[in-house]
Write a protein that holds these residues in place. Structure first.
Motif, PDB file in Angstrom:
ATOM      1  N   UNK A 162      25.781  38.762  45.420  1.00  0.00           N
ATOM      2  CA  UNK A 162      26.163  37.779  46.442  1.00  0.00           C
ATOM      3  C   UNK A 162      27.488  38.163  47.116  1.00  0.00           C
ATOM      4  N   UNK A 163      27.634  37.825  48.392  1.00  0.00           N
ATOM      5  CA  UNK A 163      28.877  38.147  49.105  1.00  0.00           C
ATOM      6  C   UNK A 163      30.125  37.602  48.398  1.00  0.00           C
ATOM      7  N   UNK A 164      29.980  36.508  47.662  1.00  0.00           N
ATOM      8  CA  UNK A 164      31.141  35.939  46.968  1.00  0.00           C
ATOM      9  C   UNK A 164      31.595  36.793  45.786  1.00  0.00           C
ATOM     10  N   UNK A 165      30.818  37.805  45.407  1.00  0.00           N
ATOM     11  CA  UNK A 165      31.243  38.715  44.338  1.00  0.00           C
ATOM     12  C   UNK A 165      32.233  39.756  44.848  1.00  0.00           C
ATOM     13  N   UNK A 166      32.340  39.881  46.182  1.00  0.00           N
ATOM     14  CA  UNK A 166      33.308  40.814  46.756  1.00  0.00           C
ATOM     15  C   UNK A 166      34.719  40.276  46.594  1.00  0.00           C
ATOM     16  N   UNK A 167      35.619  41.166  46.251  1.00  0.00           N
ATOM     17  CA  UNK A 167      37.014  40.777  46.061  1.00  0.00           C
ATOM     18  C   UNK A 167      37.821  40.964  47.340  1.00  0.00           C
ATOM     19  N   UNK A 168      38.680  39.990  47.592  1.00  0.00           N
ATOM     20  CA  UNK A 168      39.693  40.102  48.651  1.00  0.00           C
ATOM     21  C   UNK A 168      41.016  40.239  47.917  1.00  0.00           C
ATOM     22  N   UNK A 169      41.795  41.242  48.278  1.00  0.00           N
ATOM     23  CA  UNK A 169      43.024  41.561  47.549  1.00  0.00           C
ATOM     24  C   UNK A 169      44.243  41.402  48.435  1.00  0.00           C
ATOM     25  N   UNK A 170      45.231  40.724  47.909  1.00  0.00           N
ATOM     26  CA  UNK A 170      46.501  40.539  48.614  1.00  0.00           C
ATOM     27  C   UNK A 170      47.600  41.150  47.759  1.00  0.00           C
ATOM     28  N   UNK A 171      48.314  42.093  48.340  1.00  0.00           N
ATOM     29  CA  UNK A 171      49.409  42.757  47.641  1.00  0.00           C
ATOM     30  C   UNK A 171      50.708  42.192  48.215  1.00  0.00           C
ATOM     31  N   UNK A 172      51.432  41.438  47.396  1.00  0.00           N
ATOM     32  CA  UNK A 172      52.619  40.729  47.869  1.00  0.00           C
ATOM     33  C   UNK A 172      53.828  41.057  46.984  1.00  0.00           C
ATOM     34  N   UNK A 173      54.988  40.683  47.494  1.00  0.00           N
ATOM     35  CA  UNK A 173      56.235  40.951  46.773  1.00  0.00           C
ATOM     36  C   UNK A 173      57.229  39.834  47.039  1.00  0.00           C
ATOM     37  N   UNK A 174      58.261  39.794  46.188  1.00  0.00           N
ATOM     38  CA  UNK A 174      59.323  38.836  46.452  1.00  0.00           C
ATOM     39  C   UNK A 174      60.270  39.436  47.493  1.00  0.00           C
ATOM     40  N   UNK A 222      37.645  32.931  50.468  1.00  0.00           N
ATOM     41  CA  UNK A 222      38.757  31.992  50.260  1.00  0.00           C
ATOM     42  C   UNK A 222      39.978  32.359  51.090  1.00  0.00           C
ATOM     43  N   UNK A 223      40.698  31.329  51.469  1.00  0.00           N
ATOM     44  CA  UNK A 223      41.992  31.494  52.126  1.00  0.00           C
ATOM     45  C   UNK A 223      43.062  31.202  51.088  1.00  0.00           C
ATOM     46  N   UNK A 224      44.140  31.938  51.114  1.00  0.00           N
ATOM     47  CA  UNK A 224      45.203  31.734  50.145  1.00  0.00           C
ATOM     48  C   UNK A 224      46.488  31.358  50.869  1.00  0.00           C
ATOM     49  N   UNK A 225      47.067  30.265  50.452  1.00  0.00           N
ATOM     50  CA  UNK A 225      48.343  29.799  50.976  1.00  0.00           C
ATOM     51  C   UNK A 225      49.422  30.322  50.023  1.00  0.00           C
ATOM     52  N   UNK A 226      50.233  31.273  50.484  1.00  0.00           N
ATOM     53  CA  UNK A 226      51.241  31.880  49.610  1.00  0.00           C
ATOM     54  C   UNK A 226      52.276  30.874  49.116  1.00  0.00           C
ATOM     55  N   UNK A 227      52.591  29.879  49.936  1.00  0.00           N
ATOM     56  CA  UNK A 227      53.547  28.862  49.501  1.00  0.00           C
ATOM     57  C   UNK A 227      52.965  28.063  48.334  1.00  0.00           C
TER      58      UNK A 227
END
Length: 168
Positions: A39-51, A66-71
């Motif tokens: 299923x398409x939901x098995x695909x990973x979306x990756x966000x590489x973040x830092x302080x 999914x949408x991710x709110x960093x705050x």
């Protein structure tokens, strides 16, 4: 690790996986158009973040839709203010990856001096319990059991946090 080295590494650890070869993809819209066995939901979306001081790096892996709110993420996970790591410098320096080939979960297995904290959406553990990530190359998707991916990353020495990304 290049694509073949990723496969060899998984084989050496006796990890089950499947591979879907495809044209190069550079964003989630292109990934969504692929003909894949899960299923398409098995695909990973990756966000590489830092302080802000570039001392702490985080890889956040969530479902593709999914949408991710960093705050909100920061508030729920007790991190400092976060921003996206800047490609291509930080991707190459920290993960040994170039933009477009980025597949951070398996990129965490590259030798690095940085200890990146890995956050993964708990929904990947639900049936079928499989996650699709690139093998450090954007021309294929490796389907691997989520638990096996988590174990590989923990064995490499990175902290793994299984989290609920549905913030209220």
């Amino acid at each position: 690790m290049n694509k073949q080295e990723v496969f060899d590494y998984l084989d050496s650890k006796n990890i089950w996986y499947e591979v879907t070869e495809h044209q190069a993809v550079y964003n989630m819209e292109e990934v969504a158009k692929l003909d894949v066995p899960y299923p398409p939901t098995a695909n990973a979306k990756n966000l590489f973040v830092r302080d802000g001081k570039k001392r702490n790096y985080y890889l956040i892996t969530t479902k593709a839709d999914k949408q991710l709110d960093l705050k909100e993420f920061r508030n729920h996970n007790n991190t400092k203010r976060l921003s996206f790591a800047s490609p291509p410098d930080e991707l190459m320096q920290i993960l040994g990856l170039i933009p477009g080939a980025v597949t951070p979960p398996l990129g965490l297995l590259n030798p690095t001096e940085s200890n990146i904290e890995f956050f993964i959406d708990e929904e990947f553990l639900s049936q079928p319990g499989i996650i699709g990530v690139h093998p450090n190359d954007n021309t294929a998707t490796v389907w691997i059991k989520t638990q096996d991916l988590i174990q590989l990353i923990e064995d490499h020495g990175n902290s793994v946090h299984i989290i609920n990304l549905e913030y209220k």
